[in-house]
Design a protein around this motif. Structure first.
Motif, PDB file in Angstrom:
ATOM      1  N   ARG A   1     105.797  69.031  14.824  1.00  0.00           N
ATOM      2  CA  ARG A   1     105.369  68.033  13.847  1.00  0.00           C
ATOM      3  C   ARG A   1     104.511  66.940  14.483  1.00  0.00           C
ATOM      4  NH1 ARG A   1     108.294  69.038   9.315  1.00  0.00           N
ATOM      5  NH2 ARG A   1     110.230  70.226   9.585  1.00  0.00           N
ATOM      6  N   ASP A   2     103.577  66.426  13.682  1.00  0.00           N
ATOM      7  CA  ASP A   2     102.735  65.337  14.167  1.00  0.00           C
ATOM      8  C   ASP A   2     103.462  64.005  14.016  1.00  0.00           C
ATOM      9  OD1 ASP A   2     102.528  64.551  11.506  1.00  0.00           O
ATOM     10  OD2 ASP A   2     100.465  65.274  11.269  1.00  0.00           O
ATOM     11  N   ALA A   3     102.765  62.924  14.317  1.00  0.00           N
ATOM     12  CA  ALA A   3     103.390  61.597  14.293  1.00  0.00           C
ATOM     13  C   ALA A   3     103.840  61.188  12.903  1.00  0.00           C
ATOM     14  CB  ALA A   3     102.416  60.561  14.849  1.00  0.00           C
ATOM     15  N   ASP A   4     103.292  61.807  11.861  1.00  0.00           N
ATOM     16  CA  ASP A   4     103.685  61.508  10.484  1.00  0.00           C
ATOM     17  C   ASP A   4     104.747  62.460   9.958  1.00  0.00           C
ATOM     18  OD1 ASP A   4     101.876  59.344  10.190  1.00  0.00           O
ATOM     19  OD2 ASP A   4     100.233  60.783   9.911  1.00  0.00           O
ATOM     20  N   GLY A   5     105.227  63.348  10.824  1.00  0.00           N
ATOM     21  CA  GLY A   5     106.270  64.276  10.413  1.00  0.00           C
ATOM     22  C   GLY A   5     105.777  65.525   9.729  1.00  0.00           C
ATOM     23  N   ARG A   6     104.481  65.752   9.699  1.00  0.00           N
ATOM     24  CA  ARG A   6     103.920  66.944   9.068  1.00  0.00           C
ATOM     25  C   ARG A   6     103.909  68.107  10.045  1.00  0.00           C
ATOM     26  NH1 ARG A   6      98.583  63.836   7.086  1.00  0.00           N
ATOM     27  NH2 ARG A   6      98.705  63.406   9.316  1.00  0.00           N
ATOM     28  N   THR A   7     104.197  69.287   9.542  1.00  0.00           N
ATOM     29  CA  THR A   7     104.205  70.481  10.386  1.00  0.00           C
ATOM     30  C   THR A   7     102.774  70.897  10.691  1.00  0.00           C
ATOM     31  OG1 THR A   7     106.284  71.241   9.419  1.00  0.00           O
ATOM     32  CG2 THR A   7     104.960  72.884  10.574  1.00  0.00           C
ATOM     33  N   VAL A   8     102.431  70.959  11.971  1.00  0.00           N
ATOM     34  CA  VAL A   8     101.066  71.290  12.379  1.00  0.00           C
ATOM     35  C   VAL A   8     100.993  72.614  13.142  1.00  0.00           C
ATOM     36  CG1 VAL A   8     100.239  68.921  12.438  1.00  0.00           C
ATOM     37  CG2 VAL A   8     101.358  69.870  14.454  1.00  0.00           C
ATOM     38  N   ALA A   9     102.138  73.076  13.630  1.00  0.00           N
ATOM     39  CA  ALA A   9     102.177  74.325  14.387  1.00  0.00           C
ATOM     40  C   ALA A   9     103.609  74.824  14.397  1.00  0.00           C
ATOM     41  CB  ALA A   9     101.671  74.127  15.812  1.00  0.00           C
ATOM     42  N   SER A  10     103.792  76.012  14.939  1.00  0.00           N
ATOM     43  CA  SER A  10     105.138  76.575  15.003  1.00  0.00           C
ATOM     44  C   SER A  10     105.318  77.355  16.296  1.00  0.00           C
ATOM     45  CB  SER A  10     105.391  77.495  13.801  1.00  0.00           C
ATOM     46  OG  SER A  10     106.667  78.090  13.903  1.00  0.00           O
ATOM     47  N   VAL A  11     106.509  77.231  16.875  1.00  0.00           N
ATOM     48  CA  VAL A  11     106.882  78.004  18.058  1.00  0.00           C
ATOM     49  C   VAL A  11     107.879  79.073  17.620  1.00  0.00           C
ATOM     50  CG1 VAL A  11     107.999  77.957  20.319  1.00  0.00           C
ATOM     51  CG2 VAL A  11     106.528  76.067  19.614  1.00  0.00           C
ATOM     52  N   SER A  12     107.703  80.288  18.110  1.00  0.00           N
ATOM     53  CA  SER A  12     108.614  81.372  17.745  1.00  0.00           C
ATOM     54  C   SER A  12     109.002  82.185  18.972  1.00  0.00           C
ATOM     55  CB  SER A  12     107.971  82.290  16.700  1.00  0.00           C
ATOM     56  OG  SER A  12     106.814  82.911  17.235  1.00  0.00           O
ATOM     57  N   ILE A  13     110.146  82.834  18.882  1.00  0.00           N
ATOM     58  CA  ILE A  13     110.608  83.761  19.915  1.00  0.00           C
ATOM     59  C   ILE A  13     110.987  85.059  19.225  1.00  0.00           C
ATOM     60  CG2 ILE A  13     112.308  84.221  21.716  1.00  0.00           C
ATOM     61  CD1 ILE A  13     112.604  81.202  22.093  1.00  0.00           C
ATOM     62  N   SER A  14     110.447  86.173  19.723  1.00  0.00           N
ATOM     63  CA  SER A  14     110.666  87.489  19.126  1.00  0.00           C
ATOM     64  C   SER A  14     111.505  88.356  20.054  1.00  0.00           C
ATOM     65  CB  SER A  14     109.324  88.179  18.845  1.00  0.00           C
ATOM     66  OG  SER A  14     108.515  87.380  18.000  1.00  0.00           O
ATOM     67  N   VAL A  15     112.508  89.031  19.472  1.00  0.00           N
ATOM     68  CA  VAL A  15     113.432  89.844  20.266  1.00  0.00           C
ATOM     69  C   VAL A  15     113.648  91.198  19.591  1.00  0.00           C
ATOM     70  CG1 VAL A  15     115.673  89.910  21.426  1.00  0.00           C
ATOM     71  CG2 VAL A  15     114.643  87.695  20.844  1.00  0.00           C
ATOM     72  N   PRO A  16     113.473  92.304  20.299  1.00  0.00           N
ATOM     73  CA  PRO A  16     113.822  93.610  19.734  1.00  0.00           C
ATOM     74  C   PRO A  16     115.308  93.642  19.392  1.00  0.00           C
ATOM     75  CG  PRO A  16     112.447  93.886  21.673  1.00  0.00           C
ATOM     76  CD  PRO A  16     112.828  92.437  21.625  1.00  0.00           C
ATOM     77  N   VAL A  17     115.645  94.231  18.266  1.00  0.00           N
ATOM     78  CA  VAL A  17     117.029  94.252  17.791  1.00  0.00           C
ATOM     79  C   VAL A  17     117.983  94.827  18.829  1.00  0.00           C
ATOM     80  CG1 VAL A  17     118.572  95.228  16.043  1.00  0.00           C
ATOM     81  CG2 VAL A  17     116.318  94.384  15.379  1.00  0.00           C
ATOM     82  N   VAL A  18     117.536  95.815  19.586  1.00  0.00           N
ATOM     83  CA  VAL A  18     118.418  96.479  20.546  1.00  0.00           C
ATOM     84  C   VAL A  18     118.874  95.540  21.665  1.00  0.00           C
ATOM     85  CG1 VAL A  18     117.483  98.776  20.117  1.00  0.00           C
ATOM     86  CG2 VAL A  18     116.421  97.336  21.863  1.00  0.00           C
ATOM     87  N   ARG A  19     118.190  94.403  21.862  1.00  0.00           N
ATOM     88  CA  ARG A  19     118.588  93.473  22.921  1.00  0.00           C
ATOM     89  C   ARG A  19     119.309  92.233  22.398  1.00  0.00           C
ATOM     90  NH1 ARG A  19     113.594  94.645  25.474  1.00  0.00           N
ATOM     91  NH2 ARG A  19     112.632  92.663  24.872  1.00  0.00           N
ATOM     92  N   ILE A  20     119.485  92.128  21.085  1.00  0.00           N
ATOM     93  CA  ILE A  20     120.100  90.927  20.516  1.00  0.00           C
ATOM     94  C   ILE A  20     121.614  90.946  20.701  1.00  0.00           C
ATOM     95  CG2 ILE A  20     120.543  89.636  18.404  1.00  0.00           C
ATOM     96  CD1 ILE A  20     117.808  90.435  17.401  1.00  0.00           C
ATOM     97  N   THR A  21     122.106  89.887  21.320  1.00  0.00           N
ATOM     98  CA  THR A  21     123.543  89.635  21.437  1.00  0.00           C
ATOM     99  C   THR A  21     123.790  88.222  20.925  1.00  0.00           C
ATOM    100  OG1 THR A  21     123.347  88.685  23.660  1.00  0.00           O
ATOM    101  CG2 THR A  21     123.678  91.097  23.506  1.00  0.00           C
TER     102      THR A  21
END
Length: 257
Positions: A210-230
């Motif tokens: 979020r920017d200084a005004d609280g607006r969403t300007v970008a997004s961070v994500s993490i991707s995991v193959p289902v077979v490795r999810i614990t």
């Protein structure tokens, strides 16, 4: 005697079209562009088709309304690699790879698409590998849902005028009403989820930068193959999303207040 800058008429017209989109309107049709720039409709049409084929413009589903295309955002993302946002993301992403060894990405909105502007890929042989400049439907991605959750109903309807949505896999949200329910969950939970909606067998969690005004300007994500999810991995993913989004928001945007 003052020298005059040489001009190429077709290049000037392309630049005039780009500059038209710096105004209040996000989209224009052929007639509006032709009249606004005092250009013949026939030559305007040819230039628009050229820009469309190169990705500098795109159209809505009717094919009649033009808007800025993904190519400009791709060029912009190349420039942004050296910017504060992508630079800070790169440092955080290195830590995520060291800890979780799962692909992490930075993305922004480009029209009704998600555009990746940063990524660090897992060292596992089985991994999700989005490329910088790749664009995907917002509603089919975790980061896209985070970005959409910040929009008003009017803005959402402008992006999705029809009730049926494009499906990427058989798990992709396919109706506008289901998308609204999903976006409400994002607002309540603070995370966006993609459970095989972009790639079968890959789950993803995203959060908002979020920017200084609280607006969403970008997004961070993490991707995991289902077979490795614990339980441990999934908990670590959420912790890193929360931490990385807070760090990027504070380091890049809050310092601008």
């Amino acid at each position: 005697m003052s020298s005059q800058t040489p001009k190429v008429k077709s290049a000037d017209r392309v630049l005039d079209i780009f500059e038209l989109f710096t105004g209040d309107k996000e989209t224009y049709n052929l007639t509006e562009i032709s009249k606004s720039l005092n250009m013949p409709p026939s030559s305007t049409y040819l230039i628009l088709q050229n820009m469309l084929s190169r990705g500098y413009l795109e159209t809505d589903r009717s094919g009649k309304q033009f808007r800025i295309g993904y190519k400009l955002f791709t060029i912009r993302s190349g420039y942004m690699r050296n910017s504060s946002l992508t630079g800070e993301f790169s440092q955080i992403a290195d830590k995520i790879i060291d800890d979780l060894n799962e692909t992490t990405s930075l993305a922004i909105r480009a029209g009704n698409n998600l555009l990746y502007i940063g990524e660090k890929v897992s060292k596992h042989a089985l991994r999700f590998t989005p490329s910088i400049g790749t664009h995907l439907p917002l509603h089919a991605t975790a980061s896209g849902k985070v970005l959409l959750a910040d929009l008003s109903m009017e803005e959402l309807r402008e992006l999705y005028p029809n009730d049926e949505l494009e499906k990427v896999t058989d798990k992709t949200i396919s109706t506008f009403s289901d998308l609204l329910k999903e976006l409400e969950k994002v607002r309540q939970q603070g995370f966006g989820y993609n459970m095989g909606e972009t790639v079968d067998g890959v789950h993803c969690v995203a959060g908002a930068v979020r920017d200084a005004d609280g607006r969403t300007v970008a997004s961070v994500s993490i991707s995991v193959p289902v077979v490795r999810i614990t339980g441990e991995i999934w908990g670590g993913v959420h912790d890193w999303i929360k931490r990385s989004c807070e760090e990027l928001s504070n380091k890049v945007y809050c310092q601008l207040r």
